[in-house]
Structure formats: structure tokens, C-alpha cells
Design a protein around this motif. Structure first.
Motif, short mmCIF file in Angstrom:
data_model
loop_
_atom_site.label_atom_id
_atom_site.label_comp_id
_atom_site.label_asym_id
_atom_site.label_seq_id
_atom_site.Cartn_x
_atom_site.Cartn_y
_atom_site.Cartn_z
N ALA A 1 10.47 -20.95 -21.29
CA ALA A 1 9.72 -20.38 -20.17
C ALA A 1 8.37 -19.87 -20.66
CB ALA A 1 10.50 -19.24 -19.50
N SER A 2 7.40 -19.82 -19.74
CA SER A 2 6.08 -19.27 -20.06
C SER A 2 5.36 -18.97 -18.76
CB SER A 2 5.27 -20.25 -20.91
OG SER A 2 5.02 -21.45 -20.21
N GLY A 3 4.31 -18.16 -18.85
CA GLY A 3 3.55 -17.86 -17.64
C GLY A 3 2.46 -16.85 -17.89
N PRO A 4 1.62 -16.62 -16.87
CA PRO A 4 0.55 -15.64 -17.00
C PRO A 4 1.08 -14.22 -16.86
CG PRO A 4 0.56 -16.60 -14.81
CD PRO A 4 1.62 -17.31 -15.59
N ASP A 5 0.33 -13.29 -17.37
CA ASP A 5 0.67 -11.87 -17.27
C ASP A 5 -0.57 -11.15 -16.74
OD1 ASP A 5 2.23 -9.63 -17.46
OD2 ASP A 5 2.86 -10.02 -19.52
N GLU A 6 -0.45 -9.88 -16.53
CA GLU A 6 -1.59 -9.13 -16.01
C GLU A 6 -2.62 -8.87 -17.10
OE1 GLU A 6 0.51 -4.73 -16.48
OE2 GLU A 6 0.51 -5.73 -14.52
N ASP A 7 -3.84 -8.51 -16.69
CA ASP A 7 -4.94 -8.16 -17.59
C ASP A 7 -5.31 -9.30 -18.53
OD1 ASP A 7 -5.00 -5.59 -16.48
OD2 ASP A 7 -3.46 -4.89 -17.86
N GLY A 8 -5.23 -10.54 -18.05
CA GLY A 8 -5.68 -11.67 -18.86
C GLY A 8 -4.73 -12.05 -19.98
N ARG A 9 -3.51 -11.55 -19.92
CA ARG A 9 -2.53 -11.88 -20.96
C ARG A 9 -1.60 -12.99 -20.45
NH1 ARG A 9 -2.06 -8.16 -25.00
NH2 ARG A 9 0.19 -8.47 -25.25
N HIS A 10 -0.81 -13.55 -21.36
CA HIS A 10 0.21 -14.52 -20.98
C HIS A 10 1.40 -14.37 -21.91
CE1 HIS A 10 -0.76 -17.99 -23.98
NE2 HIS A 10 -1.30 -16.89 -24.43
N TRP A 11 2.48 -15.07 -21.60
CA TRP A 11 3.70 -14.92 -22.38
C TRP A 11 4.41 -16.27 -22.50
CZ3 TRP A 11 8.22 -16.34 -19.96
CH2 TRP A 11 8.16 -16.46 -18.57
N ALA A 12 5.26 -16.36 -23.51
CA ALA A 12 6.10 -17.54 -23.70
C ALA A 12 7.42 -17.11 -24.32
CB ALA A 12 5.41 -18.56 -24.61
N THR A 13 8.50 -17.76 -23.89
CA THR A 13 9.83 -17.45 -24.42
C THR A 13 10.41 -18.67 -25.11
OG1 THR A 13 10.25 -15.80 -22.69
CG2 THR A 13 12.17 -16.70 -23.83
N TRP A 14 10.97 -18.44 -26.28
CA TRP A 14 11.58 -19.50 -27.10
C TRP A 14 13.03 -19.13 -27.36
CZ3 TRP A 14 8.87 -23.80 -29.14
CH2 TRP A 14 7.50 -23.81 -28.84
N GLU A 15 13.88 -20.15 -27.37
CA GLU A 15 15.31 -19.93 -27.62
C GLU A 15 15.77 -20.87 -28.73
OE1 GLU A 15 18.84 -19.40 -24.56
OE2 GLU A 15 18.40 -21.54 -24.86
N ASP A 16 16.37 -20.27 -29.74
CA ASP A 16 16.94 -21.07 -30.84
C ASP A 16 18.45 -21.09 -30.66
OD1 ASP A 16 17.72 -22.30 -33.13
OD2 ASP A 16 16.58 -21.02 -34.49
N PRO A 17 19.03 -22.24 -30.35
CA PRO A 17 20.48 -22.29 -30.09
C PRO A 17 21.33 -22.21 -31.35
CG PRO A 17 19.53 -24.49 -29.94
CD PRO A 17 18.38 -23.55 -30.16
N PHE A 18 20.70 -22.28 -32.51
CA PHE A 18 21.47 -22.28 -33.76
C PHE A 18 21.47 -20.89 -34.40
CE2 PHE A 18 20.17 -26.66 -33.13
CZ PHE A 18 21.37 -27.34 -33.33
N MET A 19 22.61 -20.50 -34.91
CA MET A 19 22.71 -19.23 -35.62
C MET A 19 21.84 -19.29 -36.88
SD MET A 19 24.99 -17.35 -33.89
CE MET A 19 25.85 -16.20 -34.97
N LYS A 20 21.10 -18.23 -37.13
CA LYS A 20 20.27 -18.20 -38.33
C LYS A 20 20.10 -16.75 -38.79
CE LYS A 20 15.63 -17.88 -36.27
NZ LYS A 20 15.86 -18.18 -34.84
N PRO A 21 19.85 -16.55 -40.09
CA PRO A 21 19.53 -15.21 -40.60
C PRO A 21 18.09 -14.86 -40.28
CG PRO A 21 19.56 -16.81 -42.38
CD PRO A 21 19.99 -17.55 -41.16
N ALA A 22 17.76 -13.58 -40.40
CA ALA A 22 16.43 -13.11 -40.01
C ALA A 22 15.32 -13.69 -40.88
CB ALA A 22 16.40 -11.58 -40.09
#
Length: 885
Positions: free
Chosen positions: A169-190
């Protein structure tokens, strides 16, 4: 002086994590003067750790805690304990959700760990323990979680927002900002977490996997570098196909991304689906990158991609197991590079590097096993032992089990441990189980430090027609252990008859011969193998392909070495015979210099290299390697007490004598290859690499003559070359010549032409830093004031300071100790900025015991001055304290 000694961490103290993190939800609010990180951790008690609810201790460094909630209930300050390195809370149930918000400052992060800014771009480096500088977490490789990451930032300044996995997912935000969401389906360490935000362009391609899935491939770079990505993209597609064909490993996400970053402590990082690379390991174009750089890009792209299985899908239980992923993956990328180029030349280059640098590490104060028993700072253990020797250990398993058995073992390993954090023992167990093998003694390669020595003697019985080889193995004491148990040493060998032909090999007790080249396993301190039906005294070809990382000694005469150079069917051993001959001749010259006698070169070396140079059937890359004399660094490594001045004088004398004696043959080869280069468009392929390699080593010899036609040819190559390989070589031979006017002009022209290309300017710095002409230190100090040099950039430090201290031995080891003082001053200064880079620059000083008494005292004094200089990072403290122990 530090107020307290850093804590030593031991493998024997490993304990499983008390809690696990099933889901990690991260939200980053990126701003120019700070970043807010909101973390929601869905956690549970580790069922393997018993009953009860012990305190939850999360790692965290340089974080400003804003709030913390447990199951949606905000905690007051009295409800948790906060220190400089940990946040401790008390769970109320076996399953719970923990929320934290912190403020961090990537814009001032000069250590380049965690989240930091590079050239206006946000990026991360979390291996080994950088994630704790992003948020409070169980920052250890055996805690694996599914990550969902949302990033928000100013849309104009940071139009590209990336993280691990697939975009959802992604989209515009207020004050000229925007956002994006990423999903990793695989278990991983930090440590495999990644985030990038910046104004980036990308090159995109597609790859169809063996199961017919289409994967999107993207390489992100700053706009000015968009024309330097195609080689990396081609390398990526080659490596994906090779991994499917060779290991049966298919990529698992919908997208694979690489981002090039200018400020990076390492070469690259294999974060799941979002690899972050040092720009030097991505950007390659004929005009700006050498053949070696093209090959390095190909190898590193492959290495990081191969980690998707050997490191990501199956990862390390703890950092002591680092070679589980790194040694295995280096072995995999070496196999890839061998298949893409000349396998023999690749093996020669790998072994030359190992012998010069990893063997020195094994013989120094930082010597450790492939799987170390203890460390203070894990960043100090991203070493040649873990990577290169670790790769050799995997290679020996391949040699012992055979190609089919090794593949069965790797298939079982990946199948058995997919999604797990495991150990080196688990890797060995898979190899054993898949083949019905017993590798229990072999595992000593993982637990014993040092380079084994293998002394070989022979005996021939003409009447019985038997030939015996007796092997005696030993291993020197290292800081961790004096007595060593016998290793399993696979020795690939052949026996040559008087005509240079391999003879059939049948061991005593065998019914029939088993080919003309075979592997025997030396498993005891002393062991004899007897071959039968040997009609006449043979000449052994030992350790073919460098089948084990050992120091081999056999009493070859110089004539026998010449014979092996001409006749051995094993390409590696032909080269190695030449190296042994060169070493014997150079050591004789060193002794002559030390005794004050005139230097006299054994003409057998001239004859041997003349034969190589005149052999039109040999691969040109092989000829180039055989013409390369052992380096001063290698001659130092094999010396009991290294005489810097004598080594330099002897090697330079030999080069001059060879240049004079072989001038006509070298000139002919040079002119023929340069003519082809002038009429051929640059191609980054093995045949072309080979032609340019021979052309350029010929020029480096020819320039020693100082003849006008050679100077003219050098200037023509510098001016007219259409590629960096030829141009940089011409510059290097000018920089190391007595032609001061031509040298100054070439350096000026080069800098003017490439002043806007940081990576090319790194090469400009290195060429000058490595020059053995007098005044080396003064040149380096002057170059530090050059506008293109940036002390905060690791590539610049490595290019100038690292090249001087590690490659320019005659100038760095000046008798007055000025080189040592210079390096110590810089380590003290770097310690406060970037501890990892500071500790890695220390290597030349750690070898102080290798030199004469006067130099020992000077080098040790500088180490003591560093130790007493103030509050040291754990990185620098560990290296210095172990060096002085």
C-alpha cells in the motif's frame, strides 16, 4: 584510558531467547532533523525455555524513549527499567503486545550503523547489531519475526520509500508528505531489516524463475549514476539462473531490489528483498570501472543474492556461527565466478589472497577459529578467517563428498532448516546424513585456529616399483590454544613421469588404479601412502587446486619446479610451481642484500618466465598471473623476521632484471594486445579481461626500461584508452616511474576528467597512496587535504589510508616510525566517528611481532598510545588489547 573493560562474550554461554516475536509492525516518520520510530511487537514466551514470566530485556542504544505500552496500557516510568543499552519490562501474560515510540537522529549518525543519512538518502545497516539503534528489540539472529513496515517522508525530497518484502500500500499524506507500506511474508531476524528513502532513479528488468514466476528486478541509484547499472543487472540475472541450476534455489518474493549507497562500512548487505550496496559494488561502466571492478561487482551481486537462501531463509543461531552463512556463501559466489570466467585464474586469485592476508591473520594476535569461542565486538569478526577460510572449509567438504554428495547435503540442509536459525554443526549434520558420512574429525576446522603445516617427504623403491609419500601435519600455537589435534586434510595429487605425463594411481591394497589424479585424506599427525606399479621415480604434484588451506612443504629443486611449470596438468599447480620458484629466487636475493653482496638473479627464473611468455596456447590471463611475482606482503608473511628494505630491494631488482631480459617478448605481447584493444569495443567478458591483463602486466615491466618507445606507448594508452582498466594501469606505471613531468601531468588530467566521480577519484587516491617512490607519507598527507577526500566516507579512508598502510610497505614501514604515528593518529580520530572503520585500519600495526626489534618497539608504542588515548570503542579496544597481549 577506558574506565571499564568491555565484556567478553562466549559461545559456551549461549542461551535460547526467553521470548519470541511473531510479528513486528514498524512505522517510521522521517524528518530532516530527527526520525520517530513506532514499533508494535506481537510477542510470546518461548516454550523451549520453561514456565514462568521472566523480565523482558530489549536491546536499545542511542534511543530517546517517548512512550511504552503493554497490551495497550501505557506504562509509567516506574513500570520499566531503562539504561543506556536496555529496556526492561515485566510481561503479565505468556502472549502480549508491546508498543514503543522512540526518537533517533540518523542525520548525525557517522558510525553508519542502524538508520543513517548518506548523501541526502536515508538507509540502514543492521548487521550485526545495528537494529538496536533503531528501536528497542531482541536484537539477536535467533529471534525471527514477520515484518510489516510503513515509511512516511516528504514526497519531494524522498519520492522513493523502500523496505523489505513486497509493497502492499502507499499514498499521499498531509503537509506534502507520503507513505508506503511493505510486508515481508518470511520470518527473519532484525539484522536483515532494511529501509531506504531518497530521490532515486531505478533500472528495472524481469526474471522468470524455474517455476515460471515473474520477478521484478530493480536497481536504485542517484540520478547521475543511472548509466552505470547494466552490468550489475546482468550479473544479478546470471546469478539467479546459476543458483537455480547449481543449487536448485529459486527466488521467493515478487520483487528483488538493490540500492547503491555512497557511505557504507561494508561491500554490501543481503537484507531480505532489499539489498543495500556500497556504490563501489554496483556501479560499473567501461570508462569508469576497471576489469577488476567489473568482476568484483559481478561477484558481490551474486554473493548477496545467494544469501537469500544461505543466510536469509536459513540463518545463524548466534554470531559465533557467522561462517555458516558467510563461508558457505563465499564458496557459492566463488563457484559462480569460476563458471562465469576462468576457473583456474579465479582459483589462483583466491588462493593468492588467502595466503597473503588470511594466513597472516591466522599468525597474528587476532587469530581465531572459523567458529570463534569468544569475542568482545562482533564487528571485528567479519574477518578473512570467517569468510575466506570458511569458504575453504566448505570447499573441502565438497572435495571429500564429491559434487553429487555435496549437492545432496546442501539440498537436505535447506529443506531441513528452512525458516530456522541454526549452527555450523547443523550444516555438517546435513552433509553427513545425506551421504552416510562421518565428519566428526573434520569439524576441527571449525574449532581450531591457525594454518596447518603439511610437510611431505618421498621414498621410491625401484625393485618393488613402489613410491611412498609421508605426510606430517602440525599447527602452530594461537592465542586461544597451544596444542592442536590432527585435522582432516584432503590432498588432491598426481604423479608425473619423466615426460611430464600423469601416471595411473593405485594405492597399496587397492585392486585397480583410480585415475591419474585423486584425493587422499591425511587424518593423522604422520601418515604414509604407498603407490604401486610405479615404473620409475615420479615427480609429485601435490595439493592440486589447493585442495586444503595449509602451508605445504616438499623439497622440490628449482629444476623440478620448472618442470612442473611446463608439464603439470593441473593449472593451479603450474602457477604455484612458478610462485615457489620465484619465492626461492627472491629469498636468495634478500639474503644477498642482507649480507651486503651484489644481487645476482638465478637465470632459471628468467628462462621459466620466457617459456610461459612464449606459450601461445596458454590462456592469456594465466600468463599474466604467472608473470606476477609474489607480492611484498606475501614475502613478508612467509618471513620469520620481515626485512622490509631487503624484500623491497630484492623484488624490485628481480622485476628490473626480468624486464631487461624479456623486453622483446613483452614488447611484442604488449603491442599485439594493445592493437586489439584499440580496434575492439570494450566487453566485460573473460577473454577480454585476459587480453588486457597480459597487456597491462607487460606494460608494468616494460616501463622499467625507461625506453622512449615505452614511455610514448604508456602516454598513448593513458590518453586514448576507452576503458578505465587501460587508463588506470598507464597512470599507475607513470606514478611509479622516474618521469616526474609526465607523472604530474597525467595525475592532473585524470583528476580534472573525473573530479565529479567519487569512485574514480578513489582509484586516483589509491594509485598515489600505493606508489613506492620516496616521500609516500608526505603524498598521502597532502592528498588528505584534497577537496575530493572525505574522512567520514569509508571508501575514501580505505582508498587512501588503507592503501598506504596495507600495500605500500616500504613507505609505511619507514625506519623513523612516521608511518606508524600517522596511522595511530588516524585510528584515534576515526574511533570517535566510525569505530568499525577505525578497527579495520589497525591491521598493519597488529603484526608488529613480524618485524625487527626497532620497528617492533615503534609499532608497539603506537598501539600503547592508542590504548591510552581516551574512551575507546569496543571495536578498537578489542583489537589493540589483543595485539598487546
Amino acid at each position: 584510558m577506558r574506565t571499564e573493560q568491555p565484556k567478553m562474550i562466549y559461545l559456551k554461554d549461549y542461551q535460547a531467547p526467553e521470548y519470541l516475536i511473531d510479528e513486528t509492525h514498524l512505522t517510521f516518520e522521517l524528518h530532516d532533523d530527527h526520525t520517530l520510530v513506532h514499533a508494535q511487537l506481537v510477542m510470546r514466551r518461548n516454550p523451549a525455555c520453561g514456565a514462568g514470566l521472566p523480565p523482558l530485556v530489549l536491546d536499545g542504544q542511542q534511543l530517546e524513549l517517548l512512550n511504552v505500552s503493554l497490551d495497550d496500557a501505557e506504562l509509567a516510568a516506574a513500570d520499566y527499567t531503562l539504561t543506556d543499552s536496555h529496556l526492561t519490562v515485566q510481561p503479565k501474560a505468556a502472549a502480549f503486545t508491546l508498543d514503543t515510540s522512540v526518537r533517533i537522529h540518523p542525520e548525525t549518525n557517522t558510525a553508519l550503523e542502524g538508520l543513517y543519512k548518506s548523501s541526502g538518502m536515508f538507509c540502514t545497516q543492521c548487521e550485526a547489531e545495528g537494529f538496536r539503534k533503531i528501536t528497542y528489540y531482541l536484537d539477536r539472529p535467533d529471534v525471527m519475526s514477520k515484518f510489516t513496515t510503513t515509511v512516511s517522508a516528504d514526497q519531494h525530497a524522498y519520492p522513493v520509500l523502500l523496505s523489505n518484502g513486497n509493497p502492499i500500500a502507499s499514498g499521499p499524506d498531509e503537509d506534502g508528505r507520503h507513505w508506503a507500506t511493505w510486508e515481508d511474508p518470511f520470518m527473519k531476524p532484525a539484522y536483515l531489516f532494511a529501509l531506504v528513502a531518497g530521490d532515486l532513479w531505478c533500472v528495472e528488468d524481469k526474471f522468470t524463475t524455474m517455476s515460471e514466476r515473474e520477478v521484478t528486478l530493480r536497481i536504485y541509484v542517484e540520478p547521475e549514476n543511472i548509466d552505470k547499472c547494466q552490468h550489475a543487472m546482468t550479473s544479478l540475472k546470471k546469478s539467479m539462473r546459476w543458483d537455480e541450476e547449481t543449487y536448485g534455489r529459486e527466488y521467493d518474493l515478487d520483487i528483488f531490489m538493490i540500492v547503491a549507497v555512497n557511505d557504507f562500512n561494508m561491500g554490501a548487505m543481503e537484507n531480505k528483498g532489499l539489498n543495500i550496496f556500497n556504490s563501489s559494488a554496483v556501479l560499473a561502466r567501461a570508462e569508469t570501472a576497471t576489469d577488476a571492478a567489473h568482476q568484483r561487482v559481478e561477484a558481490i551481486v551474486a554473493h548477496e543474492y545467494f544469501h537469500n537462501w544461505s543466510g536469509n531463509r536459513v540463518t545463524c543461531r548466534d554470531w559465533f556461527q557467522l561462517s555458516l552463512k558467510e563461508g558457505f556463501t563465499v564458496y557459492r559466489d566463488s563457484g559462480f565466478s569460476a563458471d562465469m570466467n576462468s576457473a583456474t585464474v579465479k582459483r589462483i586469485q583466491d588462493v593468492a589472497y588467502l595466503r597473503t592476508h588470511q594466513f597472516a591473520e591466522d599468525a597474528g594476535p587476532m587469530a581465531h577459529a572459523v567458529r570463534p569461542d569468544s569475542f568482545i565486538e562482533i564487528s571485528n569478526f567479519y574477518t578473512l578467517t570467517v569468510y575466506e577460510k570458511g569458504s575453504e572449509v566448505v570447499g573441502m567438504i565438497h572435495t571429500l563428498l564429491g559434487a553429487e554428495g555435496f549437492r545432496k547435503g546442501s539440498d537436505l540442509y535447506f529443506e531441513r532448516h528452512d525458516g530456522q536459525a541454526v549452527t555450523c554443526d547443523d550444516f555438517i549434520k546435513a552433509m553427513e546424513d545425506a551421504n552416510g558420512a562421518d565428519l566428526s574429525q573434520f569439524k576441527r576446522w571449525y574449532s581450531q585456529a591457525g594454518t596447518p603445516r603439511l610437510a611431505v617427504s618421498e621414498s621410491y623403491d625401484a625393485a618393488a616399483k613402489t613410491y611412498s609419500l609421508t605426510f606430517r601435519q602440525s599447527c602452530p600455537a594461537t592465542p586461544d590454544k597451544v596444542e592442536k589435534l590432527p585435522f582432516v586434510i584432503p590432498v588432491a595429487l598426481g604423479l608425473l613421469d619423466a615426460n611430464g605425463q600423469d601416471i595411473p594411481l593405485r594405492l597399496q591394497g587397492e585392486a585397480a588404479a583410480a585415475g591419474t589424479s585423486r584425493v587422499i585424506s591425511v587424518t593423522e599427525a604422520e601418515q604414509t601412502f604407498t603407490f604401486v606399479d610405479v615404473a620409475a621415480q615420479p615427480l609429485p604434484s601435490l595439493l592440486r587446486g589447493f585442495s586444503a588451506p595449509v602451508k605445504l612443504s616438499f623439497p622440490y629443486s628449482r629444476d623440478q619446479l620448472m618442470f612442473l611449470m611446463q608439464h603439470d596438468s593441473d593449472g593451479f599447480n603450474r602457477w604455484d610451481a612458478g610462485q615457489q620458484l620465484s619465492v626461492a629466487v627472491l629469498q636468495e636475493l634478500i639474503a644477498q642484500h642482507q649480507a651486503g653482496r651484489p644481487l645476482v638473479l638465478d637465470q632459471r627464473l628468467v628462462k621459466a618466465l620466457a617459456s610461459v611468455l612464449g606459450n601461445a596456447q596458454l590462456d592469456q590471463a594465466m600468463v599474466a598471473e604467472m608473470l606476477s611475482l609474489p607480492s611484498e606482503a606475501y614475502l613478508t608473511e612467509i618471513s620469520e623476521v620481515a626485512d622490509v628494505d631487503a624484500i623491497h630491494a630484492a623484488r624490485e631488482f628481480a622485476r628490473q632484471q626480468l624486464a631487461d631480459s624479456l623486453f622483446d617478448a613483452l614488447w611484442q605481447r604488449y603491442q599485439a594486445n594493445r592493437a586489439i584493444s584499440r580496434g575492439t569495443e570494450y566487453v566485460a567478458e573473460a577473454e577480454h579481461f585476459a587480453r588486457r591483463a597480459l597487456q597491462n602486466i607487460a606494460l608494468s615491466y616494460l616501463m622499467l626500461s625507461g625506453k622512449p618507445e615505452v614511455v610514448a606507448a604508456t602516454l598513448e594508452q593513458f590518453d586514448a584508452a576507452d576503458n578505465m582498466t587501460e587508463r588506470l594501469t598507464a597512470l599507475a606505471v607513470l606514478v611509479n616511474s622516474d618521469f616526474s613531468a609526465e607523472r604530474a601531468k597525467a595525475l592532473e588530467v585524470f583528476a580534472e576528467n573525473f573530479k565529479d566521480n567519487p569512485l574514480v577519484m578513489d582509484q586516483w587516491f589509491s594509485v598515489q597512496a600505493g606508489s613506492t617512490m620516496p616521500g609516500g607519507l608526505a603524498r598521502v598527507q597532502a592528498l588528505m587535504e584534497h577537496p575530493a577526500f572525505n574522512f567520514k566516507n569509508p571508501n575514501k579512508v580505505r582508498a587512501l589510508i588503507g592503501a598506504f598502510a596495507q600495500q605500500n610497505l616500504i613507505n609505511f614501514h619507514a625506519a623513523d616510525g612516521s608511518g606508524y604515528r600517522f596511522l595511530a593518529d588516524l585510528v584515534i580520530r576515526l574511533n570517535a566517528l566510525n569505530p568499525q572503520i577505525a578497527s579495520r585500519q589497525l591491521s598493519p600495526l597488529t603484526r608488529w611481532r613480524k618485524y625487527d626489534g626497532a620497528r617492533q618497539a615503534l609499532m608497539k608504542g603506537e598501539l600503547e598510545r592508542i590504548l591510552a588515548s581516551g574512551e575507546l570503542s569496543s571495536d578498537v579496544y578489542e583489537v589493540v588489547s589483543k595485539s598487546l597481549a
